[in-house]
Design a protein around this motif. Structure first.
Motif, PDB file in Angstrom:
ATOM      1  N   SER A   1      -7.238   0.642  10.892  1.00  0.00           N
ATOM      2  CA  SER A   1      -8.422  -0.201  11.059  1.00  0.00           C
ATOM      3  C   SER A   1      -8.159  -0.360  12.663  1.00  0.00           C
ATOM      4  CB  SER A   1      -8.422  -1.426  10.314  1.00  0.00           C
ATOM      5  OG  SER A   1      -7.152  -2.192  10.709  1.00  0.00           O
ATOM      6  N   LEU A   2      -9.404  -1.070  12.993  1.00  0.00           N
ATOM      7  CA  LEU A   2      -9.483  -1.384  14.517  1.00  0.00           C
ATOM      8  C   LEU A   2      -8.465  -2.587  14.954  1.00  0.00           C
ATOM      9  CD1 LEU A   2     -13.269  -1.450  14.681  1.00  0.00           C
ATOM     10  CD2 LEU A   2     -11.555   0.483  15.893  1.00  0.00           C
ATOM     11  N   PRO A   3      -7.799  -2.710  15.835  1.00  0.00           N
ATOM     12  CA  PRO A   3      -6.808  -3.583  16.342  1.00  0.00           C
ATOM     13  C   PRO A   3      -7.593  -4.811  17.012  1.00  0.00           C
ATOM     14  CG  PRO A   3      -7.007  -1.800  18.017  1.00  0.00           C
ATOM     15  CD  PRO A   3      -8.037  -1.600  17.046  1.00  0.00           C
ATOM     16  N   LEU A   4      -8.536  -5.547  16.591  1.00  0.00           N
ATOM     17  CA  LEU A   4      -9.032  -6.658  16.724  1.00  0.00           C
ATOM     18  C   LEU A   4      -8.214  -7.784  16.697  1.00  0.00           C
ATOM     19  CD1 LEU A   4     -12.584  -6.222  15.067  1.00  0.00           C
ATOM     20  CD2 LEU A   4     -11.947  -5.427  17.471  1.00  0.00           C
ATOM     21  N   ASP A   5      -8.299  -8.720  17.605  1.00  0.00           N
ATOM     22  CA  ASP A   5      -7.599  -9.958  17.540  1.00  0.00           C
ATOM     23  C   ASP A   5      -8.101 -10.911  16.397  1.00  0.00           C
ATOM     24  OD1 ASP A   5      -6.355  -9.276  20.008  1.00  0.00           O
ATOM     25  OD2 ASP A   5      -7.703 -10.816  21.018  1.00  0.00           O
ATOM     26  N   ASN A   6      -7.111 -11.260  15.517  1.00  0.00           N
ATOM     27  CA  ASN A   6      -7.297 -12.065  14.528  1.00  0.00           C
ATOM     28  C   ASN A   6      -6.360 -13.527  14.665  1.00  0.00           C
ATOM     29  OD1 ASN A   6      -8.061 -12.994  12.012  1.00  0.00           O
ATOM     30  ND2 ASN A   6      -6.884 -11.574  10.839  1.00  0.00           N
ATOM     31  N   PRO A   7      -7.136 -14.541  14.762  1.00  0.00           N
ATOM     32  CA  PRO A   7      -8.576 -14.603  14.833  1.00  0.00           C
ATOM     33  C   PRO A   7      -9.169 -14.166  15.974  1.00  0.00           C
ATOM     34  CG  PRO A   7      -7.474 -16.778  15.186  1.00  0.00           C
ATOM     35  CD  PRO A   7      -6.616 -15.905  14.932  1.00  0.00           C
ATOM     36  N   LYS A  85      -2.378 -10.745  28.774  1.00  0.00           N
ATOM     37  CA  LYS A  85      -3.215 -11.543  27.926  1.00  0.00           C
ATOM     38  C   LYS A  85      -4.708 -10.863  27.486  1.00  0.00           C
ATOM     39  CE  LYS A  85      -0.321 -15.106  28.048  1.00  0.00           C
ATOM     40  NZ  LYS A  85       0.921 -14.843  27.483  1.00  0.00           N
ATOM     41  N   ILE A  86      -4.484  -9.587  27.367  1.00  0.00           N
ATOM     42  CA  ILE A  86      -6.051  -9.150  27.161  1.00  0.00           C
ATOM     43  C   ILE A  86      -6.536  -9.370  25.679  1.00  0.00           C
ATOM     44  CG2 ILE A  86      -7.213  -6.527  26.725  1.00  0.00           C
ATOM     45  CD1 ILE A  86      -5.121  -5.620  28.533  1.00  0.00           C
ATOM     46  N   LYS A  87      -7.637  -9.534  25.606  1.00  0.00           N
ATOM     47  CA  LYS A  87      -8.102 -10.061  24.129  1.00  0.00           C
ATOM     48  C   LYS A  87      -9.000  -8.795  23.830  1.00  0.00           C
ATOM     49  CE  LYS A  87      -8.167 -14.818  25.454  1.00  0.00           C
ATOM     50  NZ  LYS A  87      -7.581 -14.620  26.865  1.00  0.00           N
ATOM     51  N   ILE A  88      -8.723  -8.430  22.569  1.00  0.00           N
ATOM     52  CA  ILE A  88      -9.515  -7.329  21.837  1.00  0.00           C
ATOM     53  C   ILE A  88     -10.445  -7.793  20.990  1.00  0.00           C
ATOM     54  CG2 ILE A  88      -9.343  -5.160  20.877  1.00  0.00           C
ATOM     55  CD1 ILE A  88      -6.486  -4.760  21.854  1.00  0.00           C
ATOM     56  N   THR A  89     -11.792  -7.789  21.120  1.00  0.00           N
ATOM     57  CA  THR A  89     -12.770  -8.211  20.108  1.00  0.00           C
ATOM     58  C   THR A  89     -13.903  -7.324  19.816  1.00  0.00           C
ATOM     59  OG1 THR A  89     -13.818 -10.561  19.850  1.00  0.00           O
ATOM     60  CG2 THR A  89     -13.975  -9.401  22.053  1.00  0.00           C
TER      61      THR A  89
END
Length: 102
Positions: A1-7, A85-89
């Protein structure tokens, strides 16, 4: 699955650096870049340690690792795992932030 930040991360535009990867329902990458620049953000086309947000287009699939835009995701994940501190969204979170921008 895509490595999106959660939350999913809250998106702040002013003086933040954005990179886009994948294909977007919102429009072209150029349209995405223009939209963040109008809100005080900075758009780049590559992954760097200055990056605050990597936004992944809605048309991304679980086979992202085998695609060309998967390289940006991999590079962002590598930087994140080394302490940046990169946010992947997602595009969805990005569009909601645009709509709610004051």
């Amino acid at each position: 699955s895509l490595p999106l930040d959660n939350p999913q991360a809250e998106i702040i535009f002013m003086n933040k650096v954005f990179c886009f990867t994948g294909t977007f329902i919102f429009g072209t990458r150029k349209k995405c870049l223009i939209s963040i620049e109008q809100k005080g953000g900075i758009g780049i086309n590559y992954i760097s340690s200055d990056l605050d947000y990597l936004i992944i287009g809605s048309y991304a699939t679980d086979s992202w690792i085998h695609s060309t835009y998967g390289r940006k995701i991999e590079e962002a994940m590598d930087l994140k795992s080394s302490g940046h501190k990169i946010k992947i969204t997602s595009e969805e979170t990005f569009v909601k932030a645009l709509e709610n921008y004051q």
